[in-house]
Design an enzyme around this catalytic site. Structure first.
Site, PDB file in Angstrom:
ATOM      1  N   HIS A  24       0.225  -1.215  -0.063  1.00  0.00           N
ATOM      2  CA  HIS A  24      -0.088   0.198   0.235  1.00  0.00           C
ATOM      3  C   HIS A  24       0.673   1.371  -0.215  1.00  0.00           C
ATOM      4  O   HIS A  24       0.693   2.156   0.579  1.00  0.00           O
ATOM      5  CB  HIS A  24      -1.450  -0.165   1.251  1.00  0.00           C
ATOM      6  CG  HIS A  24      -0.460  -0.220   2.350  1.00  0.00           C
ATOM      7  ND1 HIS A  24      -0.138   0.382   3.405  1.00  0.00           N
ATOM      8  CD2 HIS A  24      -0.679  -0.836   3.522  1.00  0.00           C
ATOM      9  CE1 HIS A  24       0.159   0.157   4.433  1.00  0.00           C
ATOM     10  NE2 HIS A  24      -0.241  -1.405   4.726  1.00  0.00           N
ATOM     11  N   HIS A  78      -4.699  -9.176  14.886  1.00  0.00           N
ATOM     12  CA  HIS A  78      -4.621  -7.673  13.821  1.00  0.00           C
ATOM     13  C   HIS A  78      -5.317  -8.388  12.328  1.00  0.00           C
ATOM     14  O   HIS A  78      -4.713  -9.752  11.641  1.00  0.00           O
ATOM     15  CB  HIS A  78      -2.999  -6.920  13.135  1.00  0.00           C
ATOM     16  CG  HIS A  78      -3.459  -6.220  12.642  1.00  0.00           C
ATOM     17  ND1 HIS A  78      -4.754  -5.640  12.765  1.00  0.00           N
ATOM     18  CD2 HIS A  78      -2.220  -5.800  11.452  1.00  0.00           C
ATOM     19  CE1 HIS A  78      -3.941  -4.468  11.490  1.00  0.00           C
ATOM     20  NE2 HIS A  78      -2.735  -4.750  10.794  1.00  0.00           N
ATOM     21  N   GLU A  80      -5.661  -6.394   9.410  1.00  0.00           N
ATOM     22  CA  GLU A  80      -5.700  -6.137   7.842  1.00  0.00           C
ATOM     23  C   GLU A  80      -4.842  -7.994   7.458  1.00  0.00           C
ATOM     24  O   GLU A  80      -4.844  -8.647   7.848  1.00  0.00           O
ATOM     25  CB  GLU A  80      -4.346  -5.461   7.882  1.00  0.00           C
ATOM     26  CG  GLU A  80      -4.285  -4.979   6.567  1.00  0.00           C
ATOM     27  CD  GLU A  80      -3.019  -3.513   6.620  1.00  0.00           C
ATOM     28  OE1 GLU A  80      -2.103  -3.148   8.152  1.00  0.00           O
ATOM     29  OE2 GLU A  80      -2.819  -3.316   5.787  1.00  0.00           O
ATOM     30  N   ASP A  82      -2.821  -8.591   4.859  1.00  0.00           N
ATOM     31  CA  ASP A  82      -1.549  -9.651   5.171  1.00  0.00           C
ATOM     32  C   ASP A  82      -1.647 -10.559   6.189  1.00  0.00           C
ATOM     33  O   ASP A  82      -0.876 -11.845   6.283  1.00  0.00           O
ATOM     34  CB  ASP A  82      -0.482  -8.405   4.867  1.00  0.00           C
ATOM     35  CG  ASP A  82      -0.289  -7.302   6.183  1.00  0.00           C
ATOM     36  OD1 ASP A  82      -2.053  -7.403   6.831  1.00  0.00           O
ATOM     37  OD2 ASP A  82       0.574  -7.132   6.197  1.00  0.00           O
ATOM     38  N   HIS A 145      -1.552  -1.299  14.984  1.00  0.00           N
ATOM     39  CA  HIS A 145      -1.479   0.451  14.163  1.00  0.00           C
ATOM     40  C   HIS A 145      -3.253   0.367  13.880  1.00  0.00           C
ATOM     41  O   HIS A 145      -3.087   0.818  12.616  1.00  0.00           O
ATOM     42  CB  HIS A 145      -0.175   0.517  12.616  1.00  0.00           C
ATOM     43  CG  HIS A 145      -0.652  -0.017  11.176  1.00  0.00           C
ATOM     44  ND1 HIS A 145      -1.144   0.323  10.915  1.00  0.00           N
ATOM     45  CD2 HIS A 145      -0.500  -1.471  12.011  1.00  0.00           C
ATOM     46  CE1 HIS A 145      -0.957  -1.061   9.522  1.00  0.00           C
ATOM     47  NE2 HIS A 145      -1.049  -1.739  10.259  1.00  0.00           N
ATOM     48  N   ASP A 164       1.762  -6.506  13.756  1.00  0.00           N
ATOM     49  CA  ASP A 164       3.020  -5.603  12.782  1.00  0.00           C
ATOM     50  C   ASP A 164       4.141  -5.089  13.660  1.00  0.00           C
ATOM     51  O   ASP A 164       5.044  -4.926  13.344  1.00  0.00           O
ATOM     52  CB  ASP A 164       2.519  -4.604  12.506  1.00  0.00           C
ATOM     53  CG  ASP A 164       1.007  -5.006  11.457  1.00  0.00           C
ATOM     54  OD1 ASP A 164       1.799  -6.169  10.844  1.00  0.00           O
ATOM     55  OD2 ASP A 164       0.695  -4.469  11.179  1.00  0.00           O
ATOM     56  N   TYR A 192       9.837   0.142   8.686  1.00  0.00           N
ATOM     57  CA  TYR A 192       8.307  -0.434   9.513  1.00  0.00           C
ATOM     58  C   TYR A 192       8.053   0.655   9.712  1.00  0.00           C
ATOM     59  O   TYR A 192       6.923   1.254  10.352  1.00  0.00           O
ATOM     60  CB  TYR A 192       9.575  -1.417   9.421  1.00  0.00           C
ATOM     61  CG  TYR A 192       8.019  -2.557   9.706  1.00  0.00           C
ATOM     62  CD1 TYR A 192       7.035  -3.045   9.090  1.00  0.00           C
ATOM     63  CD2 TYR A 192       6.500  -1.513  10.832  1.00  0.00           C
ATOM     64  CE1 TYR A 192       5.887  -3.804   8.809  1.00  0.00           C
ATOM     65  CE2 TYR A 192       5.460  -2.614  11.211  1.00  0.00           C
ATOM     66  CZ  TYR A 192       4.961  -3.682   9.870  1.00  0.00           C
ATOM     67  OH  TYR A 192       3.552  -3.705   9.917  1.00  0.00           O
ATOM     68  N   HIS A 225       5.337  -9.401  10.495  1.00  0.00           N
ATOM     69  CA  HIS A 225       6.826  -9.289   9.598  1.00  0.00           C
ATOM     70  C   HIS A 225       8.002 -10.127   9.882  1.00  0.00           C
ATOM     71  O   HIS A 225       8.480  -8.832  10.715  1.00  0.00           O
ATOM     72  CB  HIS A 225       6.290  -8.346   8.617  1.00  0.00           C
ATOM     73  CG  HIS A 225       5.433  -7.694   8.087  1.00  0.00           C
ATOM     74  ND1 HIS A 225       4.635  -8.371   7.438  1.00  0.00           N
ATOM     75  CD2 HIS A 225       3.864  -6.859   8.865  1.00  0.00           C
ATOM     76  CE1 HIS A 225       3.148  -7.970   7.435  1.00  0.00           C
ATOM     77  NE2 HIS A 225       3.046  -7.318   8.010  1.00  0.00           N
TER      78      HIS A 225
HETATM   79 FE1  FEO Z   1      -1.237  -3.968   9.812  1.00  0.00          FE
HETATM   80 FE2  FEO Z   1       1.267  -6.011   8.558  1.00  0.00          FE
HETATM   81  O1  FEO Z   1      -0.380  -5.412   8.545  1.00  0.00           O
END
Ligand code: FEO
Length: 400
Positions: A24, A78, A80, A82, A145, A164, A192, A225
């Site tokens: 993104h 989370h 999101e 991903d 986040h 994250d 990051y 990640h």
């Molecule tokens: Fe906020 Fe890795 O997604």
């Protein structure tokens, strides 16, 4: 596909995305990973999922340990995509007894996947969940986040599954912090934080204080990640502490775009002034540097000097786009200044100043405009501007 053991009965079963180059709007030149973790206990538990297209990689890794259909609980730290993209498929396959998430996580899951009948279980700080021999504990990390974000702590193993936070976009065959190049690791950790968390620095500060007050022993940090911090989790925590306090390193960035090289000449003049003042600096031409790499350097800089010529009573598009991005992330505690060439109307410096005022930068003066092409005298004014910024940076560092 190999799972990787973290501790007895705890495995990494995520996926490596070697190909992603744009997340993104964040340039992920080294790819990324979506980490998921499997805890083998009386209640077999999967912590987080992966992107939809990498579902089979995760399932193959889980299958090396256990039949995925035997999973009892799924923790969603989370929502999101991903980390949740393949969740509907996994729920369908596993038919879990519980989907453990925050209150906001339940709302977000409903708004993403519209499944009212899933067995949601709201995780609350203080309400631990026993898996048998091991226990899950939860921390609310709202807005770190997303509103739904939370951390899960595996009490007996002292592993913090941090979603994250403390992650990097870094694809590698290695899974642990001590196995990868340390300079690359720090570069990606910085990038990051700069691009995802800068805006939430006050919340990061509060969270770190809270975790310290709780006396939580952390043997490993397992983010969603990048690498798992098993040898040096304190390196990541200390870096977050520093960044969340907006502490610069005393260096400066000259970020500019240029039309016919006039603003570029001015940028070099400003750089010479910074050098005179004994300040290290980088010239960052927005034509050649991606905004997310620039933000990485902004995070650690003490001085930000923006340069742009005027185009159609405004800014060049790259600078306008960069400013929109930087304003959204709200870096603070910077010395600022602006410069730029113009032909007739000359609004660029005013617009650059406005943007920096919005971010509460400490401007050293009204900025410097030069008509068309700078001559020697103009370049000495640029040098003077650089010296002024340099002195202001030194003064700000002396106050610390
Ligand atoms: Fe906020 Fe890795 O997604």
């Amino acid at each position: 596909m190999n799972p990787v053991k973290l501790t007895e009965n705890v495995y990494w079963v995520g996926a490596i995305d070697w190909d992603v180059r744009d997340f993104h709007g964040y340039s992920t030149n080294r790819g990324t990973t979506y980490n998921a973790f499997l805890i083998m206990d009386e209640k077999i538990t999967l912590i987080d999922c992966v992107k939809k297209n990498l579902k089979n990689d995760m399932l193959a890794r889980i299958s090396e340990v256990v039949d995925p259909a035997k999973i009892d609980y799924i923790v969603v730290n989370h929502v999101e995509m991903d980390h949740s993209g393949c969740l509907p498929d996994i729920v369908e396959l596993v038919q879990p007894e519980k989907i453990i998430c925050s209150k906001m996580g339940e709302k977000a899951l409903l708004q993403h996947f519209h499944q009212k009948d899933w067995p949601y279980e709201i995780a609350k700080p203080g309400n631990d969940i026993s898996l048998g021999a091991k226990t899950l504990s939860f921390l609310e990390t709202r807005m770190l986040h997303w509103p739904d974000s939370m951390f899960t702590y595996l009490v007996e193993d002292q592993i913090l599954f941090s979603s994250d936070a403390f992650g990097e976009h870094l694809a590698s065959s290695e899974r642990f912090d001590d196995e990868v190049d340390q300079a690359i690791l720090m570069e990606e950790l910085t990038k990051y934080y700069a691009n995802i968390l800068t805006l939430y620095s006050p919340l990061v500060r509060k969270l770190i204080t809270k975790v310290e007050e709780m006396g939580l022993e952390i043997k490993m940090i397992a983010p969603d990640h990048g690498v798992i911090w098993r040898t040096n989790p304190s390196m990541a925590i200390e870096a977050y502490k520093k960044w969340s306090h907006n502490e610069g390193d005393g260096d400066a960035l000259i970020i500019y775009d240029t039309m016919w090289h006039s603003t570029e000449h001015m940028a070099k003049g400003v750089g010479a002034g910074l050098q005179d003042a004994g300040i290290s600096y980088k010239l960052v031409n927005l034509r050649h540097n991606h905004r997310s790499d620039v933000m990485r350097d902004v995070l650690n800089a003490s001085g930000i000097i923006l340069g742009c010529p005027t185009l159609n009573n405004g800014l060049l598009p790259r600078m306008a786009g960069f400013l929109m991005y930087m304003r959204g992330l709200k870096p603070t505690n910077k010395v600022g200044a602006a410069f730029g060439s113009f032909g007739w109307s000359g609004e660029s410096v005013k617009l650059l100043n406005q943007a920096m005022e919005d971010m509460k930068f400490d401007l050293v003066d009204d900025g410097l405009k030069v008509k068309y092409v700078p001559e020697e005298n103009d370049l000495s004014h640029c040098k003077e501007l650089g010296r002024k910024v340099g002195q202001a940076i030194k003064a700000s560092m002396d106050k610390k």
